[in-house]
Design a protein around this motif. Structure first.
Motif, PDB file in Angstrom:
ATOM      1  N   GLY A   1     -38.248 -17.235 -87.361  1.00  0.00           N
ATOM      2  CA  GLY A   1     -39.466 -17.496 -87.552  1.00  0.00           C
ATOM      3  C   GLY A   1     -39.902 -18.162 -87.008  1.00  0.00           C
ATOM      4  O   GLY A   1     -40.901 -18.507 -87.123  1.00  0.00           O
ATOM      5  N   LEU A   2     -39.551 -17.953 -86.009  1.00  0.00           N
ATOM      6  CA  LEU A   2     -40.522 -18.838 -84.184  1.00  0.00           C
ATOM      7  C   LEU A   2     -40.538 -17.473 -83.698  1.00  0.00           C
ATOM      8  O   LEU A   2     -40.556 -16.054 -83.393  1.00  0.00           O
ATOM      9  CB  LEU A   2     -39.190 -19.006 -83.557  1.00  0.00           C
ATOM     10  N   LEU A   3     -42.383 -17.541 -83.559  1.00  0.00           N
ATOM     11  CA  LEU A   3     -42.832 -16.938 -83.004  1.00  0.00           C
ATOM     12  C   LEU A   3     -42.998 -16.556 -81.201  1.00  0.00           C
ATOM     13  O   LEU A   3     -43.230 -17.642 -80.857  1.00  0.00           O
ATOM     14  CB  LEU A   3     -44.383 -16.536 -83.150  1.00  0.00           C
ATOM     15  N   PRO A   4     -42.055 -15.509 -80.289  1.00  0.00           N
ATOM     16  CA  PRO A   4     -41.748 -15.827 -78.734  1.00  0.00           C
ATOM     17  C   PRO A   4     -43.742 -14.996 -78.557  1.00  0.00           C
ATOM     18  O   PRO A   4     -43.402 -13.664 -78.099  1.00  0.00           O
ATOM     19  CB  PRO A   4     -40.993 -14.541 -78.534  1.00  0.00           C
ATOM     20  N   ALA A   5     -44.348 -15.348 -78.195  1.00  0.00           N
ATOM     21  CA  ALA A   5     -45.206 -15.057 -77.708  1.00  0.00           C
ATOM     22  C   ALA A   5     -45.775 -15.146 -76.281  1.00  0.00           C
ATOM     23  O   ALA A   5     -45.644 -15.696 -75.852  1.00  0.00           O
ATOM     24  CB  ALA A   5     -47.543 -15.602 -78.389  1.00  0.00           C
ATOM     25  N   ARG A   6     -45.959 -13.724 -76.169  1.00  0.00           N
ATOM     26  CA  ARG A   6     -46.139 -13.277 -74.526  1.00  0.00           C
ATOM     27  C   ARG A   6     -47.279 -13.546 -74.011  1.00  0.00           C
ATOM     28  O   ARG A   6     -48.461 -12.507 -74.824  1.00  0.00           O
ATOM     29  CB  ARG A   6     -45.839 -12.079 -74.186  1.00  0.00           C
ATOM     30  N   VAL A   7     -47.972 -14.411 -72.915  1.00  0.00           N
ATOM     31  CA  VAL A   7     -48.800 -14.829 -73.168  1.00  0.00           C
ATOM     32  C   VAL A   7     -48.995 -14.647 -70.591  1.00  0.00           C
ATOM     33  O   VAL A   7     -47.959 -14.714 -70.187  1.00  0.00           O
ATOM     34  CB  VAL A   7     -49.208 -16.520 -72.394  1.00  0.00           C
ATOM     35  N   ASP A   8     -50.059 -13.699 -70.743  1.00  0.00           N
ATOM     36  CA  ASP A   8     -50.741 -12.917 -69.400  1.00  0.00           C
ATOM     37  C   ASP A   8     -50.133 -14.441 -67.870  1.00  0.00           C
ATOM     38  O   ASP A   8     -50.436 -16.350 -68.720  1.00  0.00           O
ATOM     39  CB  ASP A   8     -51.996 -12.848 -68.640  1.00  0.00           C
TER      40      ASP A   8
ATOM     41  N   THR B   1     -49.676 -11.260 -76.263  1.00  0.00           N
ATOM     42  CA  THR B   1     -48.556  -9.698 -76.763  1.00  0.00           C
ATOM     43  C   THR B   1     -47.612 -10.193 -77.744  1.00  0.00           C
ATOM     44  O   THR B   1     -47.048 -11.647 -77.280  1.00  0.00           O
ATOM     45  CB  THR B   1     -48.626  -8.811 -76.357  1.00  0.00           C
ATOM     46  N   VAL B   2     -46.864  -9.646 -78.663  1.00  0.00           N
ATOM     47  CA  VAL B   2     -45.370  -9.791 -79.950  1.00  0.00           C
ATOM     48  C   VAL B   2     -45.660  -8.470 -79.919  1.00  0.00           C
ATOM     49  O   VAL B   2     -45.900  -7.424 -80.138  1.00  0.00           O
ATOM     50  CB  VAL B   2     -45.654 -10.746 -80.772  1.00  0.00           C
ATOM     51  N   ASP B   3     -44.230  -8.179 -79.539  1.00  0.00           N
ATOM     52  CA  ASP B   3     -43.928  -6.864 -81.005  1.00  0.00           C
ATOM     53  C   ASP B   3     -44.358  -6.459 -81.967  1.00  0.00           C
ATOM     54  O   ASP B   3     -44.029  -7.425 -82.695  1.00  0.00           O
ATOM     55  CB  ASP B   3     -42.090  -6.308 -80.426  1.00  0.00           C
ATOM     56  N   PRO B   4     -45.112  -5.420 -82.389  1.00  0.00           N
ATOM     57  CA  PRO B   4     -45.409  -4.629 -83.490  1.00  0.00           C
ATOM     58  C   PRO B   4     -44.901  -5.046 -84.683  1.00  0.00           C
ATOM     59  O   PRO B   4     -45.076  -5.293 -85.606  1.00  0.00           O
ATOM     60  CB  PRO B   4     -46.034  -3.690 -83.389  1.00  0.00           C
ATOM     61  N   VAL B   5     -43.611  -4.498 -84.658  1.00  0.00           N
ATOM     62  CA  VAL B   5     -42.577  -4.409 -85.329  1.00  0.00           C
ATOM     63  C   VAL B   5     -42.496  -6.511 -85.591  1.00  0.00           C
ATOM     64  O   VAL B   5     -41.876  -7.062 -86.837  1.00  0.00           O
ATOM     65  CB  VAL B   5     -41.436  -4.426 -85.527  1.00  0.00           C
ATOM     66  N   TRP B   6     -41.988  -6.993 -84.847  1.00  0.00           N
ATOM     67  CA  TRP B   6     -41.879  -8.321 -84.852  1.00  0.00           C
ATOM     68  C   TRP B   6     -43.211  -9.006 -85.250  1.00  0.00           C
ATOM     69  O   TRP B   6     -43.025  -9.942 -86.311  1.00  0.00           O
ATOM     70  CB  TRP B   6     -41.268  -9.385 -83.447  1.00  0.00           C
ATOM     71  N   ARG B   7     -44.167  -8.206 -84.885  1.00  0.00           N
ATOM     72  CA  ARG B   7     -45.268  -9.383 -85.316  1.00  0.00           C
ATOM     73  C   ARG B   7     -45.109  -8.790 -87.168  1.00  0.00           C
ATOM     74  O   ARG B   7     -46.200 -10.128 -87.727  1.00  0.00           O
ATOM     75  CB  ARG B   7     -46.814  -8.645 -84.801  1.00  0.00           C
ATOM     76  N   THR B   8     -45.416  -8.238 -87.500  1.00  0.00           N
ATOM     77  CA  THR B   8     -45.601  -7.621 -88.974  1.00  0.00           C
ATOM     78  C   THR B   8     -43.799  -8.058 -89.849  1.00  0.00           C
ATOM     79  O   THR B   8     -44.562  -9.099 -90.820  1.00  0.00           O
ATOM     80  CB  THR B   8     -45.058  -5.749 -89.580  1.00  0.00           C
ATOM     81  N   ARG B   9     -43.042  -8.242 -89.366  1.00  0.00           N
ATOM     82  CA  ARG B   9     -41.972  -9.370 -90.103  1.00  0.00           C
ATOM     83  C   ARG B   9     -42.125 -11.181 -90.040  1.00  0.00           C
ATOM     84  O   ARG B   9     -42.173 -11.744 -90.853  1.00  0.00           O
ATOM     85  CB  ARG B   9     -40.382  -9.502 -88.673  1.00  0.00           C
ATOM     86  N   LEU B  10     -43.395 -12.044 -88.869  1.00  0.00           N
ATOM     87  CA  LEU B  10     -43.423 -12.747 -88.885  1.00  0.00           C
ATOM     88  C   LEU B  10     -44.733 -13.400 -89.458  1.00  0.00           C
ATOM     89  O   LEU B  10     -44.765 -14.095 -90.457  1.00  0.00           O
ATOM     90  CB  LEU B  10     -43.812 -13.257 -87.400  1.00  0.00           C
ATOM     91  N   LEU B  11     -45.825 -12.006 -89.486  1.00  0.00           N
ATOM     92  CA  LEU B  11     -47.257 -12.808 -90.816  1.00  0.00           C
ATOM     93  C   LEU B  11     -45.879 -12.124 -92.010  1.00  0.00           C
ATOM     94  O   LEU B  11     -47.113 -13.316 -93.061  1.00  0.00           O
ATOM     95  CB  LEU B  11     -47.794 -11.199 -90.782  1.00  0.00           C
ATOM     96  N   ASN B  12     -45.590 -11.983 -92.386  1.00  0.00           N
ATOM     97  CA  ASN B  12     -44.670 -11.692 -93.875  1.00  0.00           C
ATOM     98  C   ASN B  12     -43.882 -12.626 -94.475  1.00  0.00           C
ATOM     99  O   ASN B  12     -43.273 -12.838 -95.508  1.00  0.00           O
ATOM    100  CB  ASN B  12     -44.764 -10.298 -94.847  1.00  0.00           C
ATOM    101  N   GLY B  13     -43.152 -13.282 -93.390  1.00  0.00           N
ATOM    102  CA  GLY B  13     -42.133 -13.993 -93.546  1.00  0.00           C
ATOM    103  C   GLY B  13     -40.517 -12.997 -93.897  1.00  0.00           C
ATOM    104  O   GLY B  13     -39.270 -13.884 -94.253  1.00  0.00           O
ATOM    105  N   TRP B  14     -40.697 -12.279 -93.011  1.00  0.00           N
ATOM    106  CA  TRP B  14     -39.427 -10.617 -93.701  1.00  0.00           C
ATOM    107  C   TRP B  14     -38.201 -11.223 -92.773  1.00  0.00           C
ATOM    108  O   TRP B  14     -38.643 -11.415 -91.303  1.00  0.00           O
ATOM    109  CB  TRP B  14     -40.524  -9.625 -93.671  1.00  0.00           C
ATOM    110  N   ASP B  15     -37.214 -11.002 -93.160  1.00  0.00           N
ATOM    111  CA  ASP B  15     -35.857 -10.551 -92.352  1.00  0.00           C
ATOM    112  C   ASP B  15     -35.403  -9.395 -91.811  1.00  0.00           C
ATOM    113  O   ASP B  15     -36.181  -8.122 -93.166  1.00  0.00           O
ATOM    114  CB  ASP B  15     -34.435 -10.859 -92.462  1.00  0.00           C
TER     115      ASP B  15
END
Length: 210
Positions: A117-124, A161-175
């Motif tokens: 549940g930790l977001l690894p966000a990529r920033v320029d 940016t963040v991987d789209p699948v990871w983004r979906t998981r984090l938005l929903n709290g899904w494993d």
């Protein structure tokens, strides 16, 4: 896991590059086979936060009173490189950190982060330099919107940016299991069709309900 949609938190700048998992969470503190009930927060960045005498260093940003309660860390490129130690993610999460901003990450660290549940966000990288300057005074609050992949600080806006699948998981709290369960109806329909098509291949009993 607790979903991340919008996050409002104090952000702290750690501009160093190549902060590895041993710096995030030194291996010598992994003495127990299981994560202790008290968590790993006391050991987060232990050797960076403390001098050789064991006392907290006044020049380390996370030690500043104004940065207490930090929820976002902004770091240099290649954050979380080194070993596959998941304890590094545990220490961040146990300390209340929900997001790390960096131009790049160690691959295993980033995957472990999402699993906890930790977001690894990529920033320029150029934007990170601007963020380091904005966060330098300490105690600066940041607003982050995972839906829009955007963050704001001191009235400045930045994309990440963040991987789209990871983004979906984090938005929903899904494993990863939850990601499979969202296709439950399609899986059930396939199983019914397969039973009709290949009855000879079916088990002679019904599996127990979950």
């Amino acid at each position: 896991m607790t979903p991340i949609v919008r996050l409002q938190a104090i952000a702290c700048a750690l501009p160093q590059i190549n902060i590895d998992t041993d710096q995030v969470f030194p291996a010598r503190y992994m003495k127990e086979a299981r994560r202790p009930p008290s968590g790993y927060a006391p050991y987060l960045f232990h050797d960076l936060r403390r001098g050789s005498d064991g006392e907290l260093r006044e020049d380390f940003p996370l030690n500043a009173p104004i940065n207490q309660g930090v929820g976002i860390i902004a770091a240099g490129r290649n954050f979380g490189s080194g070993s596959s130690r998941e304890g590094a993610v545990y220490a961040l999460v146990d300390a209340g950190v929900r997001c790390v901003l960096a131009p790049s990450y160690g691959d295993i660290f980033a995957a472990n982060a999402v699993n906890n549940g930790l977001l690894p966000a990529r920033v320029d990288e150029h934007d990170m330099e601007v963020l380091f300057t904005l966060l330098a005074p300490g105690g600066v609050r940041m607003n982050l919107d995972l839906q829009a992949c955007n963050l704001t600080v001191e009235r400045r806006s930045f994309d990440f940016t963040v991987d789209p699948v990871w983004r979906t998981r984090l938005l929903n709290g899904w494993d990863e299991i939850d990601m499979t369960r969202r296709h439950a109806e399609d899986i059930a329909a396939w199983c019914r069709h397969d039973r009709e098509l290949r009855p000879w291949a079916q088990l002679p009993f019904e599996p127990a309900a979950a």
